[in-house]
Design an enzyme around this catalytic site. Structure first.
Site, mmCIF file in Angstrom:
data_model
loop_
_atom_site.group_PDB
_atom_site.id
_atom_site.type_symbol
_atom_site.label_atom_id
_atom_site.label_comp_id
_atom_site.label_asym_id
_atom_site.label_seq_id
_atom_site.Cartn_x
_atom_site.Cartn_y
_atom_site.Cartn_z
ATOM 1 N N ASP A 61 0.864 -1.187 0.000
ATOM 2 C CA ASP A 61 0.000 0.000 0.000
ATOM 3 C C ASP A 61 0.901 1.239 0.000
ATOM 4 O O ASP A 61 1.685 1.427 0.940
ATOM 5 C CB ASP A 61 -0.895 -0.011 1.250
ATOM 6 C CG ASP A 61 -2.001 1.045 1.172
ATOM 7 O OD1 ASP A 61 -1.774 2.112 0.554
ATOM 8 O OD2 ASP A 61 -3.079 0.800 1.733
ATOM 9 N N LYS A 83 10.594 8.601 -1.565
ATOM 10 C CA LYS A 83 11.356 8.422 -0.321
ATOM 11 C C LYS A 83 11.973 7.019 -0.256
ATOM 12 O O LYS A 83 13.159 6.859 0.026
ATOM 13 C CB LYS A 83 10.408 8.628 0.872
ATOM 14 C CG LYS A 83 11.082 8.758 2.197
ATOM 15 C CD LYS A 83 11.644 10.145 2.362
ATOM 16 C CE LYS A 83 12.311 10.339 3.698
ATOM 17 N NZ LYS A 83 13.129 11.566 3.695
ATOM 18 N N SER A 143 0.728 12.334 -13.271
ATOM 19 C CA SER A 143 -0.131 13.408 -12.790
ATOM 20 C C SER A 143 -1.422 13.440 -13.621
ATOM 21 O O SER A 143 -1.906 12.398 -14.067
ATOM 22 C CB SER A 143 0.651 14.733 -12.876
ATOM 23 O OG SER A 143 -0.082 15.768 -12.288
ATOM 24 N N LYS A 202 -3.214 15.934 -7.320
ATOM 25 C CA LYS A 202 -2.308 15.981 -8.477
ATOM 26 C C LYS A 202 -1.561 17.322 -8.545
ATOM 27 O O LYS A 202 -0.419 17.365 -9.012
ATOM 28 C CB LYS A 202 -3.088 15.730 -9.772
ATOM 29 C CG LYS A 202 -3.711 14.336 -9.861
ATOM 30 C CD LYS A 202 -2.689 13.212 -9.912
ATOM 31 C CE LYS A 202 -3.349 11.870 -10.230
ATOM 32 N NZ LYS A 202 -2.418 10.737 -10.244
ATOM 33 N N ILE A 211 -7.365 9.019 -22.065
ATOM 34 C CA ILE A 211 -6.730 7.809 -22.597
ATOM 35 C C ILE A 211 -7.758 6.678 -22.599
ATOM 36 O O ILE A 211 -8.200 6.227 -21.538
ATOM 37 C CB ILE A 211 -5.497 7.405 -21.752
ATOM 38 C CG1 ILE A 211 -4.541 8.605 -21.557
ATOM 39 C CG2 ILE A 211 -4.777 6.214 -22.396
ATOM 40 C CD1 ILE A 211 -3.959 9.188 -22.826
HETATM 41 C C1 HXC Z 1 -17.783 8.469 -2.772
HETATM 42 C C2 HXC Z 1 -16.197 7.090 -1.828
HETATM 43 C C3 HXC Z 1 -16.153 6.266 -2.987
HETATM 44 C C4 HXC Z 1 -17.030 6.613 -4.061
HETATM 45 C C5 HXC Z 1 -14.720 5.477 -1.559
HETATM 46 N N1 HXC Z 1 -15.308 6.543 -0.978
HETATM 47 N N2 HXC Z 1 -15.228 5.287 -2.795
HETATM 48 N N3 HXC Z 1 -16.978 8.185 -1.729
HETATM 49 N N4 HXC Z 1 -17.815 7.712 -3.911
HETATM 50 N N5 HXC Z 1 -17.055 5.885 -5.153
HETATM 51 C C6 HXC Z 1 -15.065 7.048 0.367
HETATM 52 C C7 HXC Z 1 -15.582 6.065 1.383
HETATM 53 O O1 HXC Z 1 -16.975 6.220 1.598
HETATM 54 C C8 HXC Z 1 -14.745 6.427 2.603
HETATM 55 O O2 HXC Z 1 -15.234 7.584 3.232
HETATM 56 C C9 HXC Z 1 -13.408 6.803 2.018
HETATM 57 O O3 HXC Z 1 -13.662 7.148 0.630
HETATM 58 C C10 HXC Z 1 -12.435 5.650 2.037
HETATM 59 O O4 HXC Z 1 -13.005 4.568 1.345
HETATM 60 P P1 HXC Z 1 -12.425 3.079 1.478
HETATM 61 O O5 HXC Z 1 -13.182 2.208 0.559
HETATM 62 O O6 HXC Z 1 -12.342 2.699 2.901
HETATM 63 O O7 HXC Z 1 -10.929 3.293 1.008
HETATM 64 P P2 HXC Z 1 -9.973 2.333 0.254
HETATM 65 O O8 HXC Z 1 -10.342 0.895 0.406
HETATM 66 O O9 HXC Z 1 -8.648 2.696 0.728
HETATM 67 O O10 HXC Z 1 -10.150 2.671 -1.313
HETATM 68 C C11 HXC Z 1 -10.352 3.978 -1.745
HETATM 69 C C12 HXC Z 1 -10.339 4.082 -3.252
HETATM 70 C C13 HXC Z 1 -11.409 3.190 -3.873
HETATM 71 C C14 HXC Z 1 -8.959 3.778 -3.813
HETATM 72 C C15 HXC Z 1 -10.582 5.525 -3.542
HETATM 73 O O11 HXC Z 1 -12.384 3.959 -4.533
HETATM 74 C C16 HXC Z 1 -10.876 2.169 -4.803
HETATM 75 O O12 HXC Z 1 -10.394 1.125 -4.357
HETATM 76 N N6 HXC Z 1 -10.920 2.425 -6.155
HETATM 77 C C17 HXC Z 1 -10.412 1.489 -7.160
HETATM 78 C C18 HXC Z 1 -9.075 1.954 -7.665
HETATM 79 C C19 HXC Z 1 -9.220 3.268 -8.386
HETATM 80 O O13 HXC Z 1 -9.808 4.195 -7.905
HETATM 81 N N7 HXC Z 1 -8.691 3.366 -9.552
HETATM 82 C C20 HXC Z 1 -8.896 4.578 -10.323
HETATM 83 C C21 HXC Z 1 -7.695 4.873 -11.006
HETATM 84 S S1 HXC Z 1 -8.031 6.082 -12.238
HETATM 85 P P3 HXC Z 1 -16.164 7.511 4.581
HETATM 86 O O14 HXC Z 1 -16.494 8.929 4.916
HETATM 87 O O15 HXC Z 1 -17.387 6.713 4.188
HETATM 88 O O16 HXC Z 1 -15.349 6.810 5.630
HETATM 89 C C22 HXC Z 1 -7.307 7.438 -11.678
HETATM 90 C C23 HXC Z 1 -7.186 8.523 -12.692
HETATM 91 C C24 HXC Z 1 -6.997 9.847 -12.020
HETATM 92 O O17 HXC Z 1 -6.913 7.521 -10.589
HETATM 93 C C25 HXC Z 1 -6.948 10.960 -12.985
HETATM 94 C C26 HXC Z 1 -8.242 11.193 -13.686
HETATM 95 C C27 HXC Z 1 -8.133 12.029 -14.891
#
Ligand code: HXC
Length: 286
Positions: free
Chosen positions: A80, A140, A157, A175, A204
Site C-alpha cells: 500500500d 522516499k 499526474s 495531483k 486515454i
Molecule cells: C464516494 C467514496 C467512494 C465513491 C470510496 N469513498 N469510494 N466516496 N464515492 N465511489 C469514500 C468512502 O466512503 C470512505 O469515506 C473513504 O472514501 C475511504 O473509502 P475506502 O473504501 O475505505 O478506502 P480504500 O479501500 O482505501 O479505497 C479507496 C479508493 C477506492 C482507492 C478511492 O475507490 C478504490 O479502491 N478504487 C479502485 C481503484 C481506483 O480508484 N482506480 C482509479 C484509477 S483512475 P467515509 O467517509 O465513508 O469513511 C485514476 C485517474 C486519475 O486515478 C486521474 C483522472 C483524470
C-alpha cells in the site's frame, strides 16, 4: 490492449535501450502504468510492479515477463503506497531480486466522482493519501537507489487541476501537489544527478479512469480529433527515461492531444453540474 513487440519493431527506439536497467512501478498492474512497464521491458529493462491487490499484481507480472525472452518482472503485491514501510519492503525485494533500481514510476492512484457536498473528509484524505502521500513515499523509499544509480523518477499526474473540474476536487488537489513535489525534487536532487518529471495523461481510452469518469463522445473536442492511447503515454515515458532527455527535469509532459487548452471539458450533456447544484443531490457512486 497490451503493448506488443510491434511497438519496438515499428517504433523509433533501439531495442536494447534499457538493457541492464530496472524500473520500479507503483500501480504497475493498472492500465496506464502497465503499458509504461511493458514498453520498458520490451526495450530491455527488468521491472518490479507494486500493487495492493495480490492476485492482480502477480498475474500482471507473469504476463509482462512473457513479452521478452529473459525478462524478469517482480510482483511486489500487498503493498500500500500510503505506508512508506510497505514500500521500503517492496524496494528491498526488488533490489534483492533484480539488483538495483534506475527508474521509478509513481503511478498508483485512487479516484471516484463526488461533488464537494457529499465528499467526506475521510474520502478526500483517502485520495490525497494514495495519490500525493503515496507519490512522496515512493520517492522516499527509492531515494537511496536513485542516488546510487543517478536515476530518474516520473510521477503520473493529470490535467484536472489546470482549471476547475467539478466532482474531481480531491484528485485535482492531490495531483497539483504531485506536480509541486516533482518540481521541488528536480531542484533538490538535480545536483545528485537525479531527474524528476511528471507526465499528465489526457483522455486515454481503455483505462479505468476513462471508463468510470467519461461520458458521451467527446472526440471532436480533442484538437487532434482522437482519444489518447496507452501507447502514447508509453512513448513519452520512454523519451523521459532515455538519454535523449538527459537535460530534461522539473517538467510536466502533457500527453492529451491539446484538449486541456480548449478548456471545454464540461458540457451539460456530460456533467449536469447545474442540476446537481440546484437539487443538492449526490451524484451517486459511479
Ligand atoms: C464516494 C467514496 C467512494 C465513491 C470510496 N469513498 N469510494 N466516496 N464515492 N465511489 C469514500 C468512502 O466512503 C470512505 O469515506 C473513504 O472514501 C475511504 O473509502 P475506502 O473504501 O475505505 O478506502 P480504500 O479501500 O482505501 O479505497 C479507496 C479508493 C477506492 C482507492 C478511492 O475507490 C478504490 O479502491 N478504487 C479502485 C481503484 C481506483 O480508484 N482506480 C482509479 C484509477 S483512475 P467515509 O467517509 O465513508 O469513511 C485514476 C485517474 C486519475 O486515478 C486521474 C483522472 C483524470
Amino acid at each position: 490492449m497490451p503493448i506488443t513487440r510491434e511497438f519496438i519493431e515499428n517504433g523509433p527506439w533501439k531495442p536494447d535501450l534499457f538493457r541492464g536497467k530496472v524500473v520500479f512501478v507503483t500501480g504497475g498492474a493498472g492500465t496506464i502504468c502497465r503499458g509504461q512497464t511493458e514498453a520498458m521491458v520490451l526495450l530491455g529493462a527488468n521491472a518490479a510492479i507494486v500493487g495492493r491487490n495480490v492476485e492482480k499484481t502477480e498475474k500482471a507480472a507473469r504476463e509482462i515477463e512473457q513479452l521478452r525472452s529473459g525478462a524478469k518482472v517482480v510482483a511486489c503485491s500487498g503493498t500500500d503506497v500510503r505506508d512508506v514501510h510497505s514500500l521500503a519492503k517492496a524496494v528491498e525485494k526488488t533490489v534483492q531480486e533484480l539488483g538495483r533500481i534506475d527508474f521509478v514510476i509513481a503511478g498508483a492512484a485512487g479516484n471516484f466522482l463526488s461533488d464537494f457536498n457529499h465528499l467526506s473528509s475521510n474520502a478526500f484524505k483517502t485520495v490525497v493519501s494514495i495519490d500525493l502521500l503515496g507519490s512522496y513515499n515512493t520517492a522516499k523509499a527509492c531515494f537511496e537507489q536513485l542516488r546510487k544509480n543517478k536515476g530518474s523518477i516520473l510521477f503520473v499526474s493529470a490535467t484536472l487541476h489546470y482549471y476547475g473540474i467539478p466532482f474531481q476536487l480531491h484528485v485535482g488537489a492531490a495531483k497539483a501537489g504531485v506536480d509541486a513535489l516533482s518540481n521541488a525534487l528536480a531542484v533538490e536532487l538535480g545536483p545528485l544527478g537525479i531527474r524528476s518529471n511528471c507526465i499528465a495523461p489526457g483522455w486515454i481510452e481503455g483505462t479505468e479512469g476513462f471508463d468510470r469518469l467519461m461520458g458521451g463522445n467527446l472526440k471532436r473536442k480533442v484538437p487532434l480529433q482522437r482519444y489518447g492511447k496507452v501507447e502514447d503515454i508509453a512513448q513519452s515515458t520512454i523519451y523521459l527515461f532515455s538519454p535523449a532527455a538527459d537535460y530534461v527535469t522539473g517538467t510536466i509532459q502533457v500527453v492529451d492531444g491539446a484538449v486541456w487548452h480548449v478548456g471545454s471539458f464540461i458540457g451539460d450533456d456530460v456533467y449536469p453540474v447545474r442540476i446537481i447544484a440546484a437539487n443538492n443531490e449526490p451524484i451517486g457512486k459511479l
